[in-house]
Design a protein around this motif. Structure first.
Motif, short mmCIF file in Angstrom:
data_model
loop_
_atom_site.label_atom_id
_atom_site.label_comp_id
_atom_site.label_asym_id
_atom_site.label_seq_id
_atom_site.Cartn_x
_atom_site.Cartn_y
_atom_site.Cartn_z
N HIS A 14 -7.15 -41.98 -36.06
CA HIS A 14 -7.04 -40.79 -36.89
C HIS A 14 -6.11 -41.14 -38.06
CE1 HIS A 14 -7.50 -36.47 -37.46
NE2 HIS A 14 -6.23 -36.42 -37.80
N GLY A 18 -1.25 -44.87 -37.79
CA GLY A 18 -0.53 -46.15 -37.89
C GLY A 18 -1.39 -47.38 -38.04
N GLN A 41 3.03 -53.02 -47.21
CA GLN A 41 1.74 -52.44 -46.81
C GLN A 41 0.61 -53.03 -47.65
OE1 GLN A 41 0.61 -48.94 -45.41
NE2 GLN A 41 2.25 -48.89 -43.94
N THR A 55 -7.92 -45.23 -47.44
CA THR A 55 -8.39 -46.56 -47.75
C THR A 55 -9.80 -46.48 -48.30
OG1 THR A 55 -7.06 -47.29 -45.93
CG2 THR A 55 -8.63 -48.86 -46.78
N ASN A 133 0.43 -45.56 -29.94
CA ASN A 133 1.39 -46.03 -30.96
C ASN A 133 2.57 -45.06 -31.08
OD1 ASN A 133 2.41 -47.64 -33.03
ND2 ASN A 133 1.29 -46.52 -34.62
N LYS A 134 3.59 -45.49 -31.75
CA LYS A 134 4.79 -44.71 -32.09
C LYS A 134 5.61 -44.34 -30.85
CE LYS A 134 2.61 -42.92 -36.29
NZ LYS A 134 2.51 -41.87 -37.28
N ALA A 166 4.10 -49.84 -33.68
CA ALA A 166 3.64 -50.71 -34.77
C ALA A 166 4.78 -50.91 -35.76
CB ALA A 166 2.43 -50.10 -35.46
P1 GTP Z 1 -4.30 -43.91 -43.10
O1 GTP Z 1 -4.50 -45.19 -43.90
O2 GTP Z 1 -3.94 -42.74 -43.95
O3 GTP Z 1 -5.37 -43.66 -42.10
O4 GTP Z 1 -2.97 -44.10 -42.26
P2 GTP Z 1 -2.71 -45.19 -41.21
O5 GTP Z 1 -3.37 -44.83 -39.94
O6 GTP Z 1 -2.95 -46.54 -41.80
O7 GTP Z 1 -1.16 -44.96 -40.97
P3 GTP Z 1 0.06 -45.78 -41.54
O8 GTP Z 1 0.10 -47.15 -40.98
O9 GTP Z 1 0.12 -45.61 -43.01
O10 GTP Z 1 1.23 -44.97 -40.84
C1 GTP Z 1 1.41 -43.59 -41.07
C2 GTP Z 1 2.89 -43.24 -40.91
O11 GTP Z 1 3.31 -43.47 -39.57
C3 GTP Z 1 3.80 -44.11 -41.78
O12 GTP Z 1 4.81 -43.30 -42.28
C4 GTP Z 1 4.33 -45.14 -40.82
O13 GTP Z 1 5.60 -45.63 -41.20
C5 GTP Z 1 4.42 -44.35 -39.53
N1 GTP Z 1 4.30 -45.21 -38.35
C6 GTP Z 1 3.34 -46.12 -38.10
N2 GTP Z 1 3.57 -46.73 -36.92
C7 GTP Z 1 4.71 -46.18 -36.42
C8 GTP Z 1 5.46 -46.39 -35.22
O14 GTP Z 1 5.17 -47.20 -34.37
N3 GTP Z 1 6.55 -45.60 -35.06
C9 GTP Z 1 6.94 -44.68 -35.96
N4 GTP Z 1 8.04 -43.98 -35.71
N5 GTP Z 1 6.26 -44.46 -37.10
C10 GTP Z 1 5.17 -45.21 -37.33
#
Ligand code: GTP
Length: 597
Positions: A14, A18, A41, A55, A133-134, A166
């Motif tokens: 989703h 992350g 990034q 993306t 994740n997270k 992540a």
């Molecule tokens: P889209 O490209 O919009 O689909 O997003 P994405 O799924 O690629 O997510 P992205 O990697 O940009 O992460 C979204 C947010 O979550 C960012 O602010 C990251 O820093 C945060 N984030 C990602 N992984 C983690 C994690 O393991 N822990 C925490 N606390 N934050 C995370």
């Protein structure tokens, strides 16, 4: 690299769960990039992507991984976009993968896009690695997220669910180990005739068209004479290699590899997504089963704002090279002159193209009201006329009936929003076909006209569901509909570029809203101008754009009577000249039609 040690995978998640952070972390832990680079990034570097936070283009990165068993592996990560307009790109990149990491944010749990993407991956027969994740976050609810993932599919009930951050990198090593252990190595034969799946491409000003390929069978070397099978297009491979994440040239690509091929071709029509690349000397007998080419669903006219047609033409041609789903052909409007009729996947796609023209080419375009493709059956004919431009919509007196395209819309929504979502779908002429429960989510299947879904439906769905509902569409057939062309006259002259097609029942509401907006956006003249919306020869809505006229009697309070009379006379002469004047319309006028809902 030994074929048994290659793994091709995607990450499905989703939005904001992350995906980019994990992709960066994988590149960092496999030393594809340095820790400093990983902060940037790397995978989201296009300006438009950053503006939209999504993306737009898939990107493929090769990583080399030395596993705990001491063996070296080639990990090809294939990036997938997350937005509905680009679901064809998800399907496209997933077709080049053998497995997928299903990434779920522990603070949010399984969301609609998790469910929707999981379904696409399953339909493609991919092996799934579920990952939470997270886990570093204080708001993480791991037991709840685990339970939700298990409920997604019987196959996931017994699966090992990995838990990672992540962001900090914790647990990511386990993901790297799982990729090797769980995702199958590519099958295919090195000695068989070359079959390479073209799953994406990019245009480079210096190198021409660069095809992204996955080698299914055989081998491809630099300087090979190759053939694209769909149209028998011959080419010479001047360069090939992989992404890391920049292009790294190599001498050959072999079975299982994912990489790029510089085709030297300049004609955008020559390379098609889903095409098969083979060798001229030892061609494959059969092409790979191509997947559905991306189909334009929404059409609109693009016209140069400052009249510079050739700049717009050059920019549009270049954009089309990098965007398989964007189509265009020249058209003419009486009101706007020479321009282009462009085809898009949906409104978001249209907006992104407009922004790219603005940001990358410094071009402002006038955009006309969007429409879909209509099949118009004229009286006494059995073959329909295909209309993609309201200007070309035939006179109502000659029409027997009209059909418009429908889609199957799968909406995944949290159950507590079910009523609101169903109401919205019904307002947009949706017919409910199916309804399924999945954990705390409901999957609704509707049949809907594309015209209802292509414009603002997705935004409305996002808005009523606070971003939690998702939409996935697949085309159905055309069905007969009661449609009318709405013409707009300004000062009794039709403005062709403002015409649009709508359902008859919506015409009164739409035209009332339209003329109200036009009252304040049509540039005023010294005389009042009626703006009329006309359906089948009858004006069904009208406003008058007030005149700019100075009130001679008031404004000239201190002037002599004869001066006032002269002023009034001049104004009335202007009025007579008015009919000959052409009105230059600003984008706001076209926005009035673009923004109708
Ligand atoms: P889209 O490209 O919009 O689909 O997003 P994405 O799924 O690629 O997510 P992205 O990697 O940009 O992460 C979204 C947010 O979550 C960012 O602010 C990251 O820093 C945060 N984030 C990602 N992984 C983690 C994690 O393991 N822990 C925490 N606390 N934050 C995370």
């Amino acid at each position: 690299m030994k074929q048994a040690n290659i793994r091709n995978f995607s990450i499905i998640a989703h939005i904001d769960h992350g995906k980019s952070t994990l992709a960066d972390q994988i590149m960092a832990q496999t030393h594809t990039i340095t820790p400093r680079e990983s902060k940037a990034q790397l995978l989201d570097d296009m300006a438009v992507e950053q503006a939209h936070g999504i993306t737009v283009k898939s990107r493929t990165v090769r990583n080399y991984y030395t596993a705990d068993d001491g063996q070296h592996y080639e990990y090809n990560f294939i990036d997938t976009p997350g937005h509905v307009d680009f679901s064809y790109e998800v399907a496209k990149s997933l077709a080049a993968s053998d497995g997928a990491i299903l990434l779920v944010d522990a603070t949010q749990g399984v969301q609609a896009q998790t469910v929707a993407n999981f379904r696409i991956a399953k339909q493609n027969g991919l092996v799934i690695i579920p990952v939470i994740n997270k886990i570093d976050s204080a708001a993480a609810d791991i037991p709840r997220t685990t339970a939700q993932i298990k409920q997604l599919d019987p196959a996931l009930e017994k699966a090992t669910i990995l838990k990672i951050s992540a962001k900090t990198g914790e647990g990511v090593h386990d993901v790297l180990e799982a990729i090797k252990a769980v995702i199958p190595a590519p099958d295919g034969h090195k000695t068989a005739p070359l079959k390479a799946l073209v799953f994406d491409y990019q245009y480079n000003a210096y190198k021409g068209i660069i095809a992204y390929v996955r080698i299914i069978d055989g081998q491809l070397k630099r300087d090979d004479a190759a053939l694209l099978m769909a149209k028998n297009t011959k080419l010479s491979v001047s360069e090939l290699g992989h992404f890391a994440p920049n292009m790294v040239p190599e001498a050959s690509l072999t079975v299982g590899d994912v990489g790029y091929v510089v085709t030297g071709l300049k004609d955008p029509q020559a390379v098609r997504v889903g095409d098969t690349l083979t060798l001229i000397n030892q061609p494959a007998k059969l092409a790979l089963a191509g997947y559905q080419p991306a189909k334009a669903m929404v059409f609109a006219g693009f016209y140069p704002k400052d009249g510079n047609y050739s700049d717009l033409k050059a920019a549009i041609e270049k954009l089309a090279l990098n965007d398989a789903a964007f189509q265009f052909k020249p058209e003419n409007s009486e009101a706007l002159g020479a321009g282009f009729r462009c085809g898009f996947l949906g409104m978001l796609h249209l907006q992104i193209i407009r922004e790219r023209l603005q940001k990358e080419y410094d071009l402002d375009v006038l955009t006309t009201a969007p429409n879909v493709t209509y099949q118009v059956y004229l009286k006494g004919t059995s073959e329909p006329m295909i209309v993609t431009n309201p200007i070309k919509y035939p006179d109502f007196a000659t029409i027997d009936h009209v059909a418009e395209p429908f889609v199957k819309a799968e909406i995944t929504t949290p159950s507590e929003l079910l009523n609101d979502v169903m109401k919205l779908a019904e307002q947009h002429k949706g017919t409910l076909l199916d309804m399924n429960n999945q954990a705390d989510l409901v999957v609704l299947t509707y049949k809907m006209p594309i015209s209802e879904i292509a414009y603002d439906f997705f935004n409305q769905l996002k808005s009523i569901s606070h971003g939690y509902a998702t939409l996935d569409t697949s085309p159905l057939d055309y069905e007969v509909a009661d449609l009318v062309k709405i013409e707009v006259d300004i000062n009794y002259a039709p403005v062709d570029a403002l015409a649009f097609v709508a359902h008859r029942q919506d015409a009164p509401r739409l035209t009332q809203a339209l003329v109200k907006k036009l009252k304040y956006t049509v540039p005023r003249k010294l005389y009042a101008m009626p703006v009329q919306a006309i359906v089948e020869g009858k004006a069904i809505a009208r406003v008058d754009v007030p005149p700019l006229r100075k009130n001679a009697a008031v404004a000239g309070g201190k002037k002599s009577v004869s001066k006032k009379q002269a002023l009034l006379r001049r104004q009335s002469m202007n009025k007579r000249q008015a009919a000959k004047n052409t009105i230059v319309l600003p984008q706001e006028v076209f926005n009035a039609v673009l923004e109708l809902d």
